[in-house]
Design an enzyme around this catalytic site. Structure first.
Site, PDB file in Angstrom:
ATOM      1  N   GLU A 147      47.330  49.691  37.711  1.00  0.00           N
ATOM      2  CA  GLU A 147      47.696  50.873  38.512  1.00  0.00           C
ATOM      3  C   GLU A 147      48.697  51.797  37.823  1.00  0.00           C
ATOM      4  O   GLU A 147      49.668  52.256  38.430  1.00  0.00           O
ATOM      5  CB  GLU A 147      48.238  50.412  39.886  1.00  0.00           C
ATOM      6  CG  GLU A 147      47.214  49.599  40.649  1.00  0.00           C
ATOM      7  CD  GLU A 147      47.769  48.932  41.904  1.00  0.00           C
ATOM      8  OE1 GLU A 147      48.939  49.174  42.251  1.00  0.00           O
ATOM      9  OE2 GLU A 147      47.026  48.165  42.534  1.00  0.00           O
ATOM     10  N   ASN A 196      43.311  47.792  35.053  1.00  0.00           N
ATOM     11  CA  ASN A 196      42.857  47.602  36.434  1.00  0.00           C
ATOM     12  C   ASN A 196      43.458  48.668  37.344  1.00  0.00           C
ATOM     13  O   ASN A 196      44.659  48.946  37.269  1.00  0.00           O
ATOM     14  CB  ASN A 196      43.329  46.207  36.887  1.00  0.00           C
ATOM     15  CG  ASN A 196      42.768  45.769  38.222  1.00  0.00           C
ATOM     16  OD1 ASN A 196      41.551  45.810  38.424  1.00  0.00           O
ATOM     17  ND2 ASN A 196      43.642  45.340  39.127  1.00  0.00           N
ATOM     18  N   HIS A 232      39.163  48.325  46.917  1.00  0.00           N
ATOM     19  CA  HIS A 232      39.706  48.197  48.278  1.00  0.00           C
ATOM     20  C   HIS A 232      39.100  49.355  49.075  1.00  0.00           C
ATOM     21  O   HIS A 232      39.483  50.507  48.887  1.00  0.00           O
ATOM     22  CB  HIS A 232      41.234  48.297  48.273  1.00  0.00           C
ATOM     23  CG  HIS A 232      41.882  47.130  47.593  1.00  0.00           C
ATOM     24  ND1 HIS A 232      41.846  45.864  48.119  1.00  0.00           N
ATOM     25  CD2 HIS A 232      42.552  47.039  46.422  1.00  0.00           C
ATOM     26  CE1 HIS A 232      42.488  45.029  47.307  1.00  0.00           C
ATOM     27  NE2 HIS A 232      42.915  45.720  46.260  1.00  0.00           N
ATOM     28  N   GLU A 260      38.969  43.448  43.136  1.00  0.00           N
ATOM     29  CA  GLU A 260      39.758  43.165  44.357  1.00  0.00           C
ATOM     30  C   GLU A 260      39.022  43.627  45.601  1.00  0.00           C
ATOM     31  O   GLU A 260      39.623  44.155  46.539  1.00  0.00           O
ATOM     32  CB  GLU A 260      41.126  43.868  44.268  1.00  0.00           C
ATOM     33  CG  GLU A 260      41.913  43.524  43.026  1.00  0.00           C
ATOM     34  CD  GLU A 260      43.311  44.138  42.976  1.00  0.00           C
ATOM     35  OE1 GLU A 260      43.767  44.682  44.001  1.00  0.00           O
ATOM     36  OE2 GLU A 260      43.940  44.059  41.907  1.00  0.00           O
ATOM     37  N   ASP A 262      37.575  44.384  49.038  1.00  0.00           N
ATOM     38  CA  ASP A 262      37.575  44.092  50.472  1.00  0.00           C
ATOM     39  C   ASP A 262      37.215  45.388  51.192  1.00  0.00           C
ATOM     40  O   ASP A 262      37.294  46.468  50.613  1.00  0.00           O
ATOM     41  CB  ASP A 262      38.889  43.464  50.976  1.00  0.00           C
ATOM     42  CG  ASP A 262      40.152  44.174  50.527  1.00  0.00           C
ATOM     43  OD1 ASP A 262      40.087  45.381  50.238  1.00  0.00           O
ATOM     44  OD2 ASP A 262      41.207  43.515  50.475  1.00  0.00           O
TER      45      ASP A 262
HETATM   46  O1  9MR Z   1      47.442  40.996  48.107  1.00  0.00           O
HETATM   47  C1  9MR Z   1      48.696  41.185  47.503  1.00  0.00           C
HETATM   48  C2  9MR Z   1      49.780  41.017  48.497  1.00  0.00           C
HETATM   49  O2  9MR Z   1      49.848  39.692  48.949  1.00  0.00           O
HETATM   50  C3  9MR Z   1      51.099  41.438  47.902  1.00  0.00           C
HETATM   51  O3  9MR Z   1      52.092  41.408  48.909  1.00  0.00           O
HETATM   52  C4  9MR Z   1      50.981  42.840  47.335  1.00  0.00           C
HETATM   53  C5  9MR Z   1      52.235  43.349  46.720  1.00  0.00           C
HETATM   54  O4  9MR Z   1      52.565  42.646  45.617  1.00  0.00           O
HETATM   55  O5  9MR Z   1      49.954  42.826  46.352  1.00  0.00           O
HETATM   56  C6  9MR Z   1      48.740  42.570  46.873  1.00  0.00           C
HETATM   57  O6  9MR Z   1      47.758  42.639  45.878  1.00  0.00           O
HETATM   58  C7  9MR Z   1      47.578  43.913  45.267  1.00  0.00           C
HETATM   59  C8  9MR Z   1      47.162  43.686  43.830  1.00  0.00           C
HETATM   60  O7  9MR Z   1      48.090  42.879  43.197  1.00  0.00           O
HETATM   61  C9  9MR Z   1      46.998  44.988  43.099  1.00  0.00           C
HETATM   62  N1  9MR Z   1      46.087  45.862  43.777  1.00  0.00           N
HETATM   63  C10 9MR Z   1      46.342  46.065  45.184  1.00  0.00           C
HETATM   64  C11 9MR Z   1      46.463  44.729  45.908  1.00  0.00           C
HETATM   65  C12 9MR Z   1      46.601  44.908  47.387  1.00  0.00           C
HETATM   66  O8  9MR Z   1      47.787  45.573  47.664  1.00  0.00           O
END
Ligand code: 9MR
Length: 583
Positions: A147, A196, A232, A260, A262
């Site tokens: 990101e 990513n 997402h 990722e 969903d």
């Molecule tokens: O699913 C993850 C969540 O449990 C964490 O609190 C959050 C913050 O660190 O990150 C979420 O995963 C993210 C991923 O690492 C990067 N892309 C977006 C995901 C969803 O926010």
């Protein structure tokens, strides 16, 4: 050598996909199907069972992020990550690492440490190096940078690693990202390194910016191996330009992973979907994403952010407004979304893999060295698609006079292609060229041969040469019976007596090769016990491509002849002989 019998069996085998878990579906395509995992939940038996059953890849949802794996200066904690690796190895799964460079989940000892760019650079170098080395050989792919682009207009996001204060490479452009990939490669020469991001799934301004970076990196041999499309999504996702986006990244020689996925569903306070059709709409989105990925060879992983609605970041992130985002429900039961994924796997054409190993053309019917025009031949090797579909593969036979003809393919399996050598192929050395995902070729010697009757081979195994049909005039035709019976022991084939006791002729249907396309009925002669007998039909066996059929009459005067030879002749060439027993 495979007998015609085994080829015939192969021709009718159908593959049932019913009841297969996602990972079995994915294995057919040689791709990965993964899920983000929390190792604290492995102790919950249905959780562990569902992940192990459905997926062939795991990615830590959180535990390999900077804040958790490197919680204090000079202190790394690999315990949770190692548990994922251990679980994966026990269950034959790959592990995808997430993530080395991200603006989020950076621990306070870094964010509040008042660190200079030089110090941050040293910290990040050490971090990437230590984590990647720790998991070398265990984590096959990493989201090195996550990101790094902001949304609109797409530009490099302002982060501690880029410019606040950054690692000293804030200009020009993507240099700090490049540095992270180079450090990763320095730490592991064989893992795959991904960039990513979210919101870059389809062709849009953000994915254009990432594409420009990727193209530049490839041109300058920056060690970038792939792009992660997070996926997402909401129920309003517009995926019209998803395939185009995957295509352009894979065309750069990069892999694409759906990392990722969903699909958030708006829910009522009681947790039910606001829109009664939501789960079906969600299923279609899951289907469409998987189907798009399966279209491109370079799209090599489909991963969901979790697996069960019991554990998902969506409800918390949306303050309870959204949920139900994953393929399994809270009780680990498949939802329509799961079926959507299965449907995509079941309806996608299997990729045609190049054959590996030897490219060996053998006659399926005549013996390994003899290839005859219009006879059945096989190529054996490894790696063709597991499919009876012949689409995508073609085989050309270039004969000794240089004429190339396309052979009809009868069967394509992971290891075998059966085909007909074109009827007009001239004798001499022919080249067989297989085209699919890649071209392969081999040679074989074509000879014009006498017709051949199927009989037991030297081992006493094989296919009977014929069946007899008794015609009781004027109309009644009895069921055909085999005139040979071969046991499994060598030399155990025996002629089954044919009783000519009744006042009706017996028609004998003989099977073999070498007739079709090369003769007229007049040119085919048959003899039983050295005496010519009438030939009623000579030509292709209508139900079995590649097989020839000759129908002859056993005249009543042969009654009581006992064991006699039966033989065919075409254009002066005589076939092998096969014995029948006439009573
Ligand atoms: O699913 C993850 C969540 O449990 C964490 O609190 C959050 C913050 O660190 O990150 C979420 O995963 C993210 C991923 O690492 C990067 N892309 C977006 C995901 C969803 O926010």
């Amino acid at each position: 050598m495979r007998t015609l019998e085994s080829n015939a069996l192969l021709l009718i085998i159908g593959v049932s996909l019913q009841g297969q878990a996602l990972r079995q579906q994915a294995d057919r395509f040689g791709i990965l199907v993964g899920g983000a995992v929390n190792p604290d939940k492995f102790s919950e038996a249905p959780y562990a069972a569902a992940f192990a059953r459905e997926l062939n890849m795991l990615e830590p949802e959180n535990v390999m992020k900077f804040g958790l794996i490197h919680p204090a200066a000079g202190r790394y904690d690999f315990t949770a990550g190692d548990r994922i690796v251990d679980f994966a190895q026990k269950n034959g799964m790959k592990v995808r690492g997430h993530t080395l460079v991200w603006h989020s989940q950076v621990p306070s000892w870094v964010t509040n440490g008042n660190l200079s760019s030089d110090q941050l650079s040293a910290i990040l170098h050490d971090h990437i190096s230590t984590v990647v080395k720790h998991y070398a050989g265990q984590v096959f792919a990493w989201d090195v940078v996550n990101e790094a682009f902001s949304d609109s207009p797409p530009a490099l996001r302002s982060t501690i690693w880029f410019d606040t204060p950054g690692i000293g490479l804030k200009g020009p452009g993507t240099q700090y990202i490049e540095q992270a990939f180079r450090w990763a490669r320095e730490a592991d020469s064989s893992a795959l390194f991904f960039y990513n991001d979210y919101g870059a799934e389809v062709v849009n301004a953000k994915s254009n910016a990432i594409y420009a970076m990727a193209k530049d990196f490839k041109a300058r041999a920056v060690p970038l191996d792939g792009i992660g499309l997070q996926m997402h999504l909401s129920l309003n996702a517009n995926l019209a330009r998803l395939g185009e986006n995957i295509q352009r990244f894979t065309a750069l020689g990069l892999q694409v992973h759906i990392t990722e996925m969903d699909v958030a569903v708006p829910v009522n306070p009681d947790g039910t979907p606001v829109d009664p059709a939501a789960l079906q709409k969600q299923a279609q989105i899951y289907h469409d994403v998987a189907a798009a990925c399966l279209q491109y060879k370079g799209c090599s992983a489909i991963q969901t952010w979790g697996l069960t609605d019991k554990y998902s970041w969506i409800p918390g992130f949306s303050q309870g407004k959204n949920g139900l985002a994953l393929p399994l429900d809270e009780n680990y039961q498949p939802k329509p979304a799961y079926d959507g994924l299965v449907r995509a796997f079941e309806s996608a054409p299997l990729p045609i893999q190049p054959l590996t190993g030897s490219f060996e053309v053998v006659s399926a019917t005549l013996g390994t060295t003899l290839l005859a025009p219009d006879s059945l031949a096989s190529v054996f090797g490894e790696g063709l698609a597991d499919s009876t579909e012949t689409g995508g593969v073609s085989l050309q036979v270039t004969d000794s006079s240089g004429v190339a003809r396309v052979a009809s393919l009868l069967y394509v399996s992971p290891r075998q292609i059966n085909f007909l050598i074109p009827a007009d192929t001239q004798p001499g050395l022919a080249t067989f060229t297989l085209s699919g995902a890649s071209a392969l070729s081999g040679t074989g010697s074509i000879q014009t041969v006498a017709p051949s009757l199927f009989a037991a081979n030297a081992n006493g195994l094989g296919v009977a040469a014929g069946t007899a049909v008794r015609v009781a005039l004027p109309t009644m035709i009895q069921s055909p019976v085999a005139v040979f019976q071969c046991g499994s022991a060598p030399g155990s084939c025996a002629a089954v007596p044919i009783d000519l006791g009744l006042d009706a002729p017996v028609y004998l249907t003989l099977f073999g090769t070498g007739i079709r396309g090369r003769s007229t009925l007049d040119a085919v002669h048959a003899s039983i016990g050295g005496k010519p007998v009438p030939v009623l039909f000579a030509g292709a066996q209508p139900q079995f491509a590649g097989l020839d059929q000759v129908n002859v009459v056993i005249p009543l005067e042969l009654r009581g002849s006992g064991n006699v030879d039966i033989q065919l002749e075409l254009d002066g060439r005589v076939s092998n002989t096969v014995q029948i027993a006439v009573q």
